[in-house]
Structures are given as C-alpha cells and as structure tokens.
Design a protein around this motif. Structure first.
Motif, short mmCIF file in Angstrom:
data_model
loop_
_atom_site.label_atom_id
_atom_site.label_comp_id
_atom_site.label_asym_id
_atom_site.label_seq_id
_atom_site.Cartn_x
_atom_site.Cartn_y
_atom_site.Cartn_z
N MET A 103 16.37 -2.75 -17.96
CA MET A 103 15.48 -1.68 -18.34
C MET A 103 14.69 -1.24 -17.11
SD MET A 103 12.28 -1.55 -21.05
CE MET A 103 11.97 -3.26 -20.92
N LYS A 104 14.69 0.03 -16.86
CA LYS A 104 13.93 0.59 -15.74
C LYS A 104 12.62 1.18 -16.26
CE LYS A 104 14.41 4.08 -12.17
NZ LYS A 104 15.30 5.11 -11.64
N ILE A 105 11.53 0.78 -15.65
CA ILE A 105 10.21 1.29 -16.02
C ILE A 105 9.76 2.22 -14.90
CG2 ILE A 105 7.81 0.70 -16.50
CD1 ILE A 105 8.85 -2.04 -17.50
N GLU A 106 9.41 3.43 -15.25
CA GLU A 106 8.97 4.43 -14.27
C GLU A 106 7.47 4.34 -14.05
OE1 GLU A 106 10.93 6.34 -12.53
OE2 GLU A 106 12.79 5.95 -13.61
N LEU A 107 7.05 4.53 -12.82
CA LEU A 107 5.62 4.61 -12.53
C LEU A 107 5.09 5.95 -13.02
CD1 LEU A 107 6.61 2.32 -10.63
CD2 LEU A 107 4.84 3.06 -9.05
N PRO A 108 3.88 5.95 -13.57
CA PRO A 108 3.34 7.20 -14.10
C PRO A 108 2.91 8.15 -12.98
CG PRO A 108 1.67 5.51 -14.18
CD PRO A 108 2.94 4.84 -13.72
N GLU A 109 2.90 9.41 -13.29
CA GLU A 109 2.42 10.41 -12.32
C GLU A 109 0.91 10.27 -12.12
OE1 GLU A 109 3.81 13.96 -11.53
OE2 GLU A 109 5.86 13.53 -12.11
N GLN A 110 0.19 10.02 -13.23
CA GLN A 110 -1.27 9.93 -13.20
C GLN A 110 -1.70 8.51 -12.88
OE1 GLN A 110 -3.06 12.51 -13.33
NE2 GLN A 110 -5.13 11.89 -13.84
N LYS A 111 -2.00 8.27 -11.62
CA LYS A 111 -2.45 6.96 -11.16
C LYS A 111 -3.33 7.15 -9.92
CE LYS A 111 1.96 6.24 -8.78
NZ LYS A 111 2.40 7.62 -8.98
N LYS A 112 -4.09 6.13 -9.59
CA LYS A 112 -5.05 6.24 -8.49
C LYS A 112 -4.69 5.20 -7.43
CE LYS A 112 -10.02 5.45 -7.79
NZ LYS A 112 -11.24 5.07 -8.54
N GLN A 113 -4.46 5.66 -6.19
CA GLN A 113 -4.19 4.70 -5.12
C GLN A 113 -5.50 4.04 -4.72
OE1 GLN A 113 -1.94 6.03 -1.70
NE2 GLN A 113 -2.40 4.13 -0.59
N VAL A 114 -5.47 2.69 -4.69
CA VAL A 114 -6.69 1.94 -4.37
C VAL A 114 -6.55 1.06 -3.13
CG1 VAL A 114 -7.64 1.95 -6.71
CG2 VAL A 114 -6.04 0.14 -6.04
N PHE A 115 -5.31 0.88 -2.66
CA PHE A 115 -5.13 -0.08 -1.57
C PHE A 115 -3.76 0.14 -0.95
CE2 PHE A 115 -4.33 -4.45 0.06
CZ PHE A 115 -5.52 -4.68 0.71
N GLU A 116 -3.65 -0.19 0.32
CA GLU A 116 -2.34 -0.27 0.94
C GLU A 116 -2.36 -1.34 2.01
OE1 GLU A 116 -1.63 3.80 2.33
OE2 GLU A 116 -1.67 3.03 4.38
N MET A 117 -1.21 -1.91 2.25
CA MET A 117 -1.10 -2.93 3.27
C MET A 117 0.26 -2.83 3.94
SD MET A 117 -0.72 -6.40 0.95
CE MET A 117 -0.64 -7.47 2.34
N ARG A 118 0.29 -3.23 5.20
CA ARG A 118 1.53 -3.27 5.97
C ARG A 118 1.79 -4.73 6.34
NH1 ARG A 118 -1.09 1.33 6.89
NH2 ARG A 118 0.08 3.24 7.32
N PHE A 119 3.05 -5.12 6.31
CA PHE A 119 3.38 -6.49 6.66
C PHE A 119 4.84 -6.58 7.08
CE2 PHE A 119 3.67 -5.81 2.14
CZ PHE A 119 4.94 -6.27 1.83
N PRO A 120 5.16 -7.55 7.93
CA PRO A 120 6.55 -7.75 8.32
C PRO A 120 7.29 -8.57 7.26
CG PRO A 120 5.17 -9.33 9.46
CD PRO A 120 4.25 -8.44 8.65
N VAL A 121 8.57 -8.28 7.08
CA VAL A 121 9.42 -9.16 6.28
C VAL A 121 9.63 -10.42 7.12
CG1 VAL A 121 11.72 -9.48 5.30
CG2 VAL A 121 10.56 -7.28 5.04
N ARG A 122 9.43 -11.56 6.51
CA ARG A 122 9.62 -12.83 7.20
C ARG A 122 11.08 -13.29 7.02
NH1 ARG A 122 5.07 -15.75 3.89
NH2 ARG A 122 6.52 -14.87 2.40
N TRP A 123 11.60 -13.99 7.99
CA TRP A 123 12.96 -14.52 7.91
C TRP A 123 13.13 -15.32 6.62
CZ3 TRP A 123 17.57 -13.90 9.94
CH2 TRP A 123 18.54 -14.90 9.75
N GLY A 124 12.14 -16.11 6.27
CA GLY A 124 12.21 -16.95 5.08
C GLY A 124 12.13 -16.19 3.76
N ASP A 125 11.84 -14.88 3.81
CA ASP A 125 11.81 -14.06 2.58
C ASP A 125 13.22 -13.74 2.09
OD1 ASP A 125 9.05 -13.99 2.79
OD2 ASP A 125 8.97 -11.94 3.56
#
Length: 140
Positions: free
Chosen positions: A1-23
């Motif tokens: 089942m695919k759940i779609e993100l709603p159009e009406q939402k509020k961005q509150v945070f963002e972060m950047r990070f590297p993918v680790r080899w162990g991921d």
C-alpha cells in the motif's frame, strides 16, 4: 500500500547527512530499515530544537505508526537532504512526514514517509490532550 504525503503540510526541519557504509545491505543499497532511522533522527532533532522534551514521569510524544515509500535507491557515498513536515493536529495527535533526496539530485525524491505522533501521559499509559503550544507549532 502506498501512502501519499498531503499537499497541506508545514516544513519544520531539514537535515543533511552522509549515507554511511554500514547503512547498506548485501544488495549494495541502503537497507529499508535505515530509512526509518533517518526519519526518527530528524523527528527527534526537530523535537529537541522545538523544546518538545518527553518526561517519563509526565507526558511526551510516541509514534503509533510509520510508513515509507521507496522510489529510488540510496547508496554509499550519497549525501541526503531530509525535509521534515507536520500537519493535522488532532486532540492528542499530529502527523509527521519526511522526504529524502540526494544532494546531487535536488528535487528528486528517493523516499517519502511519515508517522502519526500521539501525545501520551506516560504514568497513566494513555493519550493526553496535545498541549496548545505544540498544536500551534504543527498547524500547517
């Protein structure tokens, strides 16, 4: 089942990070369980920055469900931009949503997911009313 993100939402945070080899898993891409860790880390970092501090002797947030739609694989050495959104405050809940994209391909969503956050009275082990200040914080 695919759940779609709603159009009406509020961005509150963002972060950047590297993918680790162990991921990564034996197939050479980020294991699906790790995407949930990425979303958890962003949600916890946002909550901490917003002053949402769970008290085991009082009240705090708990995730009652979670999902993730996978569109493109992430792999080492990708760098990821995760954007966190919130919406739909209810009596005791609000929705959290996340998108993940490679920094090298801005705007191309590799995965999107979310979870319902419920405000809980921990000693009573039951839902409690969402505090007004949090309700205002998550209103889209």
């Amino acid at each position: 089942m695919k759940i779609e993100l709603p159009e009406q939402k509020k961005q509150v945070f963002e972060m950047r990070f590297p993918v680790r080899w162990g991921d990564m898993d034996a197939m050479g891409h980020v294991n699906n369980t790790v995407y949930f860790r990425y979303m958890e880390t962003a949600r916890i970092d946002w909550m901490a920055s917003a002053g949402i501090d769970p008290d085991p002797q009082g009240q705090g947030p708990v995730i009652v469900n979670a999902f993730c739609n996978f569109y493109q694989q992430l792999a080492y050495p990708d760098e990821v931009l995760l954007k966190l959104f919130v919406s739909d405050p209810g009596r005791a809940t609000f929705e959290s949503w996340a998108t993940m994209e490679r920094l090298s391909a801005p705007g191309v969503i590799c995965a999107a997911g979310g979870g319902t956050v419920i405000w809980v009275d921990f000693p009573q082990q039951k839902a409690a009313d969402l505090p007004d200040w949090i309700r205002k914080l998550v209103m889209a």
